[in-house]
Design a protein around this motif. Sequence first.
Motif, PDB file in Angstrom:
ATOM      1  N   MET A   1      44.109  32.805  43.540  1.00 41.00           N
ATOM      2  CA  MET A   1      44.028  31.491  44.168  1.00 41.00           C
ATOM      3  C   MET A   1      45.010  31.397  45.329  1.00 41.00           C
ATOM      4  SD  MET A   1      42.608  28.526  44.261  1.00 41.00           S
ATOM      5  CE  MET A   1      41.765  28.393  42.684  1.00 41.00           C
ATOM      6  N   HIS A   2      46.242  31.830  45.099  1.00 42.37           N
ATOM      7  CA  HIS A   2      47.252  31.760  46.153  1.00 42.37           C
ATOM      8  C   HIS A   2      46.868  32.650  47.337  1.00 42.37           C
ATOM      9  CE1 HIS A   2      51.186  31.327  48.010  1.00 42.37           C
ATOM     10  NE2 HIS A   2      51.300  32.646  48.052  1.00 42.37           N
ATOM     11  N   GLN A   3      46.369  33.847  47.045  1.00 41.92           N
ATOM     12  CA  GLN A   3      45.962  34.751  48.126  1.00 41.92           C
ATOM     13  C   GLN A   3      44.829  34.154  48.936  1.00 41.92           C
ATOM     14  OE1 GLN A   3      47.283  37.560  49.154  1.00 41.92           O
ATOM     15  NE2 GLN A   3      48.856  37.721  47.562  1.00 41.92           N
ATOM     16  N   ARG A   4      43.895  33.515  48.283  1.00 40.58           N
ATOM     17  CA  ARG A   4      42.773  32.916  49.004  1.00 40.58           C
ATOM     18  C   ARG A   4      43.255  31.782  49.904  1.00 40.58           C
ATOM     19  NH1 ARG A   4      37.992  30.432  45.466  1.00 40.58           N
ATOM     20  NH2 ARG A   4      39.667  28.917  45.028  1.00 40.58           N
ATOM     21  N   GLN A   5      44.198  30.987  49.424  1.00 43.87           N
ATOM     22  CA  GLN A   5      44.742  29.914  50.251  1.00 43.87           C
ATOM     23  C   GLN A   5      45.468  30.464  51.469  1.00 43.87           C
ATOM     24  OE1 GLN A   5      47.180  27.579  47.618  1.00 43.87           O
ATOM     25  NE2 GLN A   5      45.419  26.619  46.581  1.00 43.87           N
ATOM     26  N   GLU A   6      46.201  31.557  51.279  1.00 43.77           N
ATOM     27  CA  GLU A   6      46.908  32.162  52.400  1.00 43.77           C
ATOM     28  C   GLU A   6      45.926  32.710  53.439  1.00 43.77           C
ATOM     29  OE1 GLU A   6      49.995  32.121  53.154  1.00 43.77           O
ATOM     30  OE2 GLU A   6      50.724  31.161  51.325  1.00 43.77           O
ATOM     31  N   ARG A   7      44.825  33.276  52.984  1.00 41.67           N
ATOM     32  CA  ARG A   7      43.826  33.799  53.921  1.00 41.67           C
ATOM     33  C   ARG A   7      43.170  32.656  54.696  1.00 41.67           C
ATOM     34  NH1 ARG A   7      42.307  36.935  49.240  1.00 41.67           N
ATOM     35  NH2 ARG A   7      43.163  39.062  49.371  1.00 41.67           N
ATOM     36  N   GLN A   8      42.890  31.587  54.021  1.00 42.32           N
ATOM     37  CA  GLN A   8      42.296  30.440  54.704  1.00 42.32           C
ATOM     38  C   GLN A   8      43.256  29.853  55.740  1.00 42.32           C
ATOM     39  OE1 GLN A   8      41.198  27.766  51.552  1.00 42.32           O
ATOM     40  NE2 GLN A   8      39.384  28.961  50.938  1.00 42.32           N
ATOM     41  N   ARG A   9      44.503  29.806  55.385  1.00 45.52           N
ATOM     42  CA  ARG A   9      45.512  29.295  56.331  1.00 45.52           C
ATOM     43  C   ARG A   9      45.652  30.220  57.529  1.00 45.52           C
ATOM     44  NH1 ARG A   9      51.970  28.465  54.997  1.00 45.52           N
ATOM     45  NH2 ARG A   9      52.519  27.378  56.950  1.00 45.52           N
ATOM     46  N   GLN A  56      51.666  35.972  56.269  1.00 41.19           N
ATOM     47  CA  GLN A  56      51.992  34.554  56.115  1.00 41.19           C
ATOM     48  C   GLN A  56      52.697  34.023  57.356  1.00 41.19           C
ATOM     49  OE1 GLN A  56      54.178  33.785  52.508  1.00 41.19           O
ATOM     50  NE2 GLN A  56      52.973  35.263  51.314  1.00 41.19           N
TER      51      GLN A  56
END
Length: 312
Positions: A1-9, A56
């Motif tokens: 979940m965290h990795q997906r959020q970072e990719r979206q950002r 990041q």
Amino acid sequence: MHQRQERQRLATIVSRIDAYEVVEGSTDEVDKILKEFLRLDLTAPIPGTSPEETRQLLLEGSLKMKEGKDSKMDVYCFLFTDLFLITKPVKKAERTKVIRQPLLVDRVVCRDLKDPGSFLLIYLNEFRSAVCACTFQASGQSLCRSWIEAIYNAQNLLQRLRLQEHQRSQQLQSLEEEGEVEEEGESGTSEASSPTILRKSTNSLDSQQCLSDGSTETISVVVVNASEGPPSPDFEIGPFSSQSDEASISTTASSTTPTMELCEPLPASAPHCLKPEPGACRSASIDSAYGTLSPTSIQEFAEQQRRQQPET
């Protein structure tokens, strides 16, 4: 979940960067050639770290940059995990374009200056030689300190990620080497416990040698007519000797000497030995490299020889 959020950002940030105009060509022909290489992929893996790591954004904001003796210019900077990106806002748009080469944070030397709110960035090449130096002016001392601390934190983070990847690679390599050693050991044990038996089927004398242990056991059988009577009790026939036996067994371990016929008359000086008459006995040789024939097999062979004698 965290990795997906970072990719979206990260994808959102990439969409804000319009172009990569670091190098300017002198002619249209040069511009055409440069066009193929004027690009920057921020979604690519971070060099030296795990492919699962996502770049990041640690800090971003407006600064004033002075390079050499040129006048100051307004820039918008992005500090990523491994990159310090200098861009310039595009007029009448919320987008920017890259105007300087991306600076790898592990090659950046950051120093605080006496001028309040200013700091210096020196970029080193692979030979640790300075290739460019830029002075940045923040809107305040606290913001300047935030940039300096963020750059130091990025350097420490990148070093830690690369160290973790290096340790992980070493562990995988060690596991692979241990697995190869175990496979070799199991293979050697299997070969030692399962010897291969080679057999040769031929009537030649050379074929009497067995490739398994290099020796040949020769079993000689002498068949005596029933009319001749039992042999002398003093005559030692071997491990199967008795007064009713009609066969004598002798085993030799020789790999090169052919079997000698046993029908020749024995010398007269041996009073206790059996003296077969010519034609009264027949001999046969059976070579075996794997054991001694049983008494039952010997008797069957002797009976077969006796049945064949009347015919001859």
